[in-house]
Design an enzyme around this catalytic site. Structure first.
Site, PDB file in Angstrom:
ATOM      1  N   GLY A  81       0.865  -1.183   0.000  1.00 12.26           N
ATOM      2  CA  GLY A  81       0.000   0.000   0.000  1.00 12.26           C
ATOM      3  C   GLY A  81       0.893   1.222   0.000  1.00 12.26           C
TER       4      GLY A  81
ATOM      5  N   GLN B 164       7.039  -3.922   0.219  1.00 15.83           N
ATOM      6  CA  GLN B 164       7.460  -4.527   1.493  1.00 15.83           C
ATOM      7  C   GLN B 164       8.889  -4.068   1.832  1.00 15.83           C
ATOM      8  OE1 GLN B 164       5.904  -7.011  -0.912  1.00 15.83           O
ATOM      9  NE2 GLN B 164       4.063  -6.126  -0.073  1.00 15.83           N
TER      10      GLN B 164
HETATM   11  P1  IMP Z   1       1.479 -11.372   3.011  1.00 15.41           P
HETATM   12  O1  IMP Z   1       2.480 -10.666   2.155  1.00 15.41           O
HETATM   13  O2  IMP Z   1       0.081 -10.829   2.885  1.00 15.41           O
HETATM   14  O3  IMP Z   1       1.552 -12.859   2.851  1.00 15.41           O
HETATM   15  O4  IMP Z   1       1.879 -11.119   4.557  1.00 15.41           O
HETATM   16  C1  IMP Z   1       3.077 -11.619   5.118  1.00 15.41           C
HETATM   17  C2  IMP Z   1       3.679 -10.631   6.111  1.00 15.41           C
HETATM   18  O5  IMP Z   1       4.162  -9.487   5.406  1.00 15.41           O
HETATM   19  C3  IMP Z   1       2.677 -10.094   7.148  1.00 15.41           C
HETATM   20  O6  IMP Z   1       3.367  -9.854   8.355  1.00 15.41           O
HETATM   21  C4  IMP Z   1       2.236  -8.780   6.549  1.00 15.41           C
HETATM   22  O7  IMP Z   1       1.759  -7.877   7.517  1.00 15.41           O
HETATM   23  C5  IMP Z   1       3.534  -8.302   5.920  1.00 15.41           C
HETATM   24  N1  IMP Z   1       3.334  -7.399   4.795  1.00 15.41           N
HETATM   25  C6  IMP Z   1       2.958  -7.721   3.537  1.00 15.41           C
HETATM   26  N2  IMP Z   1       2.898  -6.623   2.765  1.00 15.41           N
HETATM   27  C7  IMP Z   1       3.246  -5.599   3.545  1.00 15.41           C
HETATM   28  C8  IMP Z   1       3.409  -4.195   3.289  1.00 15.41           C
HETATM   29  O8  IMP Z   1       3.226  -3.695   2.188  1.00 15.41           O
HETATM   30  N3  IMP Z   1       3.783  -3.448   4.369  1.00 15.41           N
HETATM   31  C9  IMP Z   1       4.047  -3.988   5.587  1.00 15.41           C
HETATM   32  N4  IMP Z   1       3.919  -5.281   5.859  1.00 15.41           N
HETATM   33  C10 IMP Z   1       3.529  -6.084   4.848  1.00 15.41           C
END
Ligand code: IMP
Length: 428
Positions: A40, A224
């Site tokens: 985001g 990320q």
């Molecule tokens: P996923 O990428 O939805 O599988 O989430 C895996 C981990 O990465 C979780 O702890 C999420 O909160 C974190 N995460 C994924 N995308 C973001 C991001 O854009 N900002 C911060 N944390 C993220």
């Protein structure tokens, strides 16, 4: 500087969107290379305030192309919604947005599997964004994924979808005891995506290759952060892709020698969303104050972010796995109102000083941060655009971060808007 990568140095949410929006003025191509709509990216510029999940943040500079590389997993509905939202606000996308035909699609069953998997993990849940990202990358590695190009051969797609969904629905029903996802409805959605996405899908790698060959500026927008990298992060509390420089190479078809500058974006403090070790986490009113001041709530999920002090052990590790050429410091202004700031300089484990970031999340959980205290500064950094105008204490903090990370800070962001930035040295 033909190829410049802007990478998250911490656990994501470092403010990469704003930095890319600032730097993209000089870019011919802005490219995403990893992640999906779990990201985001917030951009606040004269066009308005925007939250982007898939479309690269360079889209607001009309001269440049915005591309989504093969390393990204694309939820077609999320992308189409974003395209519609941007168009509705007058942002011209025609001929300027291109999605790689090699991108894997996040399908409706991936979202269901993500939610069911998290629920089944109970107190060991990762805290994913629930966007189906992990299951989509799992299918990619298992070689049963559906790629954007597959939408344009529906006849060949149907039997593949039937097989893949047969497998996933068996898991959904037999392992999770949940309702299966409809094959007919999913196929209908594919038909709709095929026509809606047709103008946007193509060979991104050629666009990038040609731009690099012509010496044009290509700006890479990380999603990320390094500490969420599937290999280099705090496994298993990570995302399923590679937000580090290696991911930028494979996620766009770039060669390692193509990179001219690699910028590590770091907040002046730290945040993390979801589970996993976070040594400098604050559980007191200072943490609450920072969260409120900085509005640290997830752009994608709205979850309150965990807040903590800057961790220079993690930062040095992040620099090592990414080879940063310099750093970008964001949200310095958030610390303006604090009387005392702490900076983690090393860890302690069983009475010994630890300088290197441990590879195991379990070992990391047992470490304790060693802090250096920093007095807050008189005056504000908020909105400052000239390094000479930073309060002396803030500049001392910046210099100490440079010492501890071993890298120069070339850009300092002092507020959410495009113009609120100190450029110490031009990076593109
Ligand atoms: P996923 O990428 O939805 O599988 O989430 C895996 C981990 O990465 C979780 O702890 C999420 O909160 C974190 N995460 C994924 N995308 C973001 C991001 O854009 N900002 C911060 N944390 C993220």
């Amino acid at each position: 500087m033909p190829v410049c990568a802007v990478l998250g140095g911490q656990w994501g949410d470092e403010g990469k969107g704003k930095i890319v929006d600032v730097l993209a003025e000089k870019a011919h191509v802005t490219a995403r290379f990893s992640g999906g709509n779990n990201a985001g990216h917030t951009v606040m510029n004269p066009e308005g305030d925007f939250k982007l999940h898939l479309v690269p943040s360079g889209i607001f500079w009309p001269e440049g192309m915005a591309v989504i590389g093969n390393g990204v997993v694309v939820d077609p509905d999320a992308l189409l919604e974003e395209i519609g939202g941007l168009r509705g606000r007058g942002v011209d996308l025609d001929g300027r947005l291109l999605v790689s035909d090699r991108c894997h699609l996040v399908m409706p069953y991936h979202v269901v599997l993500d939610e069911l998997g998290e629920a089944a993990r109970g107190d060991q849940a990762i805290g994913t964004t629930g966007k189906g990202i992990g299951p989509a990358y799992t299918d990619k590695a298992a070689r049963i994924g559906i790629r954007a190009a597959d939408l344009f051969d529906l006849e060949a797609l149907y039997p593949r979808l039937e097989r893949v969904m047969g497998h996933h629905n068996a898991i959904i029903e037999k392992v999770y005891d949940a309702a299966p996802v409809s094959l007919a409805e999913t196929f209908d959605r594919c038909k709709g995506w095929a026509s809606a996405l047709r103008p946007f899908v193509g060979a991104v790698e050629h666009v990038v290759y040609n731009a690099v060959g012509a010496g044009k500026t290509v700006l890479l927008e990380g999603a990320q952060g390094a500490m969420l990298d599937l290999d280099h992060g705090t496994y298993p509390y990570v995302t399923s892709s590679h937000p580090t420089i290696g991911g930028a190479s494979t996620g766009l078809g770039l060669l390692p020698r193509d990179f001219d500058s690699i910028l590590g974006v770091f907040k002046a403090y730290s945040t993390r969303v979801g589970s996993g070790p976070f040594l400098t986490e604050l559980f007191d009113e200072t943490g609450d104050l920072i969260r409120e001041l900085a509005q640290e709530f997830g752009t994608t999920t709205g979850r309150p972010r965990r807040v903590g002090w800057f961790d220079s052990v993690a930062a040095r590790y992040s620099a090592r796995v990414n080879g940063y050429t310099s750093l970008v410091l964001t949200r310095l202004d958030v610390l303006d109102s604090l009387d005392n700031i702490k900076l983690c300089v090393a860890y302690e484990l069983e009475g010994k000083r630890v300088e290197d970031f441990p590879g195991s999340a379990a070992v990391l959980e047992r470490c304790k941060p060693i802090y250096e205290d920093f007095p807050g500064w008189d005056g504000a950094t908020a909105g400052v655009t000239n390094i000479e105008d930073l309060p002396e204490g803030a500049l001392r903090y910046v210099r100490r971060l440079e010492e501890l990370s071993g890298l120069p800070i070339d850009v300092i962001s002092t507020g959410p808007y495009r113009h609120e930035v100190v450029t110490v040295r031009q990076v593109v």
